[in-house]
Design a protein around this motif. Structure first.
Motif, short mmCIF file in Angstrom:
data_model
loop_
_atom_site.label_atom_id
_atom_site.label_comp_id
_atom_site.label_asym_id
_atom_site.label_seq_id
_atom_site.Cartn_x
_atom_site.Cartn_y
_atom_site.Cartn_z
N LEU A 1 46.93 -19.50 59.30
CA LEU A 1 46.73 -18.38 60.22
C LEU A 1 45.73 -17.42 59.59
O LEU A 1 45.79 -17.14 58.39
CB LEU A 1 48.03 -17.63 60.49
CG LEU A 1 49.10 -18.33 61.31
CD1 LEU A 1 50.33 -17.44 61.43
CD2 LEU A 1 48.60 -18.71 62.71
N ASP A 2 44.80 -16.92 60.41
CA ASP A 2 43.71 -16.12 59.89
C ASP A 2 43.68 -14.76 60.60
O ASP A 2 43.18 -14.65 61.71
CB ASP A 2 42.40 -16.90 60.14
CG ASP A 2 41.19 -16.20 59.56
OD1 ASP A 2 41.36 -15.21 58.83
OD2 ASP A 2 40.07 -16.65 59.87
N LYS A 3 44.32 -13.76 59.99
CA LYS A 3 44.34 -12.39 60.52
C LYS A 3 44.66 -12.34 62.01
O LYS A 3 43.85 -11.90 62.83
CB LYS A 3 42.99 -11.70 60.27
CG LYS A 3 42.70 -11.45 58.80
CD LYS A 3 41.75 -10.27 58.64
CE LYS A 3 41.37 -10.01 57.21
NZ LYS A 3 40.36 -10.98 56.70
N VAL A 4 45.86 -12.79 62.34
CA VAL A 4 46.27 -12.84 63.74
C VAL A 4 46.87 -11.50 64.16
O VAL A 4 47.69 -10.92 63.46
CB VAL A 4 47.30 -13.98 63.97
CG1 VAL A 4 47.96 -13.86 65.33
CG2 VAL A 4 46.62 -15.32 63.80
N ASN A 5 46.40 -11.00 65.30
CA ASN A 5 46.96 -9.80 65.91
C ASN A 5 47.41 -10.14 67.31
O ASN A 5 46.69 -10.79 68.05
CB ASN A 5 45.93 -8.67 65.96
CG ASN A 5 45.73 -8.04 64.60
OD1 ASN A 5 46.57 -7.30 64.11
ND2 ASN A 5 44.62 -8.39 63.96
N LEU A 6 48.62 -9.71 67.66
CA LEU A 6 49.18 -10.08 68.95
C LEU A 6 50.31 -9.12 69.29
O LEU A 6 51.03 -8.67 68.41
CB LEU A 6 49.73 -11.52 68.85
CG LEU A 6 50.39 -12.13 70.07
CD1 LEU A 6 49.36 -12.36 71.16
CD2 LEU A 6 51.04 -13.46 69.70
N GLU A 7 50.42 -8.80 70.58
CA GLU A 7 51.57 -7.99 70.99
C GLU A 7 52.30 -8.71 72.10
O GLU A 7 51.71 -9.08 73.11
CB GLU A 7 51.09 -6.60 71.48
CG GLU A 7 52.27 -5.75 71.90
CD GLU A 7 51.89 -4.30 72.20
OE1 GLU A 7 50.82 -3.84 71.75
OE2 GLU A 7 52.68 -3.64 72.89
N LEU A 8 53.59 -8.94 71.90
CA LEU A 8 54.41 -9.59 72.93
C LEU A 8 55.28 -8.52 73.58
O LEU A 8 55.97 -7.77 72.90
CB LEU A 8 55.30 -10.67 72.30
CG LEU A 8 54.56 -11.82 71.61
CD1 LEU A 8 55.53 -12.68 70.82
CD2 LEU A 8 53.81 -12.67 72.63
N GLN A 9 55.20 -8.46 74.91
CA GLN A 9 55.95 -7.43 75.62
C GLN A 9 57.19 -8.01 76.29
O GLN A 9 57.25 -9.20 76.57
CB GLN A 9 55.05 -6.80 76.68
CG GLN A 9 53.95 -5.96 76.05
CD GLN A 9 52.86 -5.63 77.03
OE1 GLN A 9 52.75 -6.25 78.09
NE2 GLN A 9 52.04 -4.67 76.67
#
Lengths: 285, 124
Positions: A19-27
């Motif tokens: 994984l390479d600097k993953v940004n994610l928002e789960l609502q």
């Protein structure tokens, strides 16, 4: 739990950057599709979110907190294809223990559903076929009715009939709970109708994340005689270009308004799988 | 009403068009209730948000209205309004491709008009 945020998460397995600097928002309250090829990093990402493994760097925020405590860990369920349950456990016992940890798990209801799938509750997990094991673990996962349910390759080994039964069950639980269900799979076309949000992952990076409808309506094919297509090509962000017998077909992302097209250039829609494949090939170059 | 999952048209548009067709055909008469988001989601195995988007477009465009706590109903006069909307779209959706193809095949306007009349006579 309202949101799970993945902040700058990287994971190394030795020399391999999974994984390479993953940004994610789960609502809360949405069905997500985590879509990617084999080895793209889907499972690693889910394992980190579920706190099964630690990221090399970055962190996960559960409603802003970095740690899952006794209460919040019950608001999350992760089901993986690896056989992580004790193999001598009976189906019935797995259901019983799950119901002890997830109080909204309805033991009798689940027994009935598993029977509908043709599964003998008295069997031990190691006596089940690959397909039946997948059914048991995915049905058990859905019926925890947890606020965030992560299903990694839930239909691996299911036959076509059981896959359809399973997809119905996903939608039923979602309608009843309005919870968040994340389906991780490489079978894109098959699940696209279930999804509200789409996350495309490739080689450890999320390269596209949007509402399903937005993705579908903002991508299309332009096909026509090569010279004419080449004249308008620069007006678009081109994801894929195929040339055959004097005709060019472009898969484009609509970043601006469509200019008037000549009669010889036809537009048509692309499916989610076409779009995914085109982006992946472009990234391969 | 039927969904075509092979068709690349977004599912919510297919839902919207399917419901429009049913209203035009009189399947859902004016002042009667159309299927709920839940029913559509169940029947077609689609995300309820997608079904909701299709239904809400009909409300936004003024063909249907919401009765709070009950459901979505077909507005009085919706059939006529829908006919007008479809008539406006007719040129773009049907005539333009027809003329485009006719030109490509060197079919003259006179021939095209004659064929349309003949086809209509054959249907009657």
């Amino acid at each position: 739990m309202q949101t799970i945020k993945v902040c700058d998460v990287s994971k190394n397995y030795g020399d391999v950057l999974a994984l390479d600097k993953v940004n994610l928002e789960l609502q809360a309250g949405k069905i997500y599709g985590l879509l990617g090829r084999n080895g793209a990093g889907k499972s690693t990402l889910l394992k980190i979110i579920a706190d099964r493994i630690r990221p090399t760097s970055g962190q996960i925020l559960y409603d802003g907190k970095t740690i899952l405590d006794d209460t919040t860990s019950r608001q999350l369920y992760f089901s993986e294809p690896d056989k992580t349950f004790p193999e001598l456990l009976k189906v019935k016992e797995l259901c019983y223990y799950t119901s002890q940890f997830y109080p909204r798990f309805n033991f009798d209801e689940v027994q009935k559903i598993l029977k509908d799938f043709g599964i003998n509750e008295k069997k031990r997990l190691n006596q089940l076929s690959t397909g039946n094991y997948a059914i048991v673990r995915s049905i058990v996962a859905l019926h925890t009715r947890a606020e965030f349910i992560f299903l990694d390759e839930p239909t691996l080994g299911h036959d076509a009939v059981n896959r359809e039964l399973f997809y119905n069950e996903v939608l039923r639980i979602y309608r009843e709970e309005q919870n968040t269900i994340v389906l991780s799979t490489h079978l894109i076309d098959e699940i696209s109708n279930l999804l509200e949000e789409v996350i495309f992952i490739d080689r450890g990076q999320i390269f596209l994340e949007d509402n399903l409808e937005n993705i579908i309506i903002s991508h299309f094919y332009l096909t026509g005689p090569s010279e004419q297509v080449e004249q308008i090509e620069r007006l678009y962000s081109v994801i894929e270009k195929k040339e055959n017998f004097g005709f060019i077909s472009l898969l484009v992302h609509r970043s601006s308004l469509i200019p008037d097209l000549s009669d010889n250039i036809k537009t048509s829609r692309a499916g989610l799988q076409d779009i995914f494949v085109a982006y992946s090939k472009k990234r391969d170059k | 009403m039927k969904l075509n999952t092979q068709d690349q048209k977004p599912i919510y548009l297919q839902i919207q068009e399917g419901l429009e067709n049913a209203i035009l055909a009189g399947t859902y008469a004016e002042e009667t209730q159309i299927p709920s988001t839940t029913e559509l989601s169940q029947a077609f195995q689609i995300n309820p948000a997608t079904a909701g988007k299709g239904v809400n477009t009909l409300v936004d465009e003024g063909f249907c209205y919401k009765k709070r706590g009950i459901g979505i109903f077909v507005k009085k006069g919706a059939r006529e309004m829908l006919k007008k909307k479809r008539q406006t779209a007719f040129k773009e959706t049907y005539l333009s491709p027809l003329i485009k193809e006719a030109k490509q095949l060197d079919i003259s306007m006179e021939n095209l008009i004659r064929w349309i009349k003949e086809a209509d006579d054959a249907n009657n």
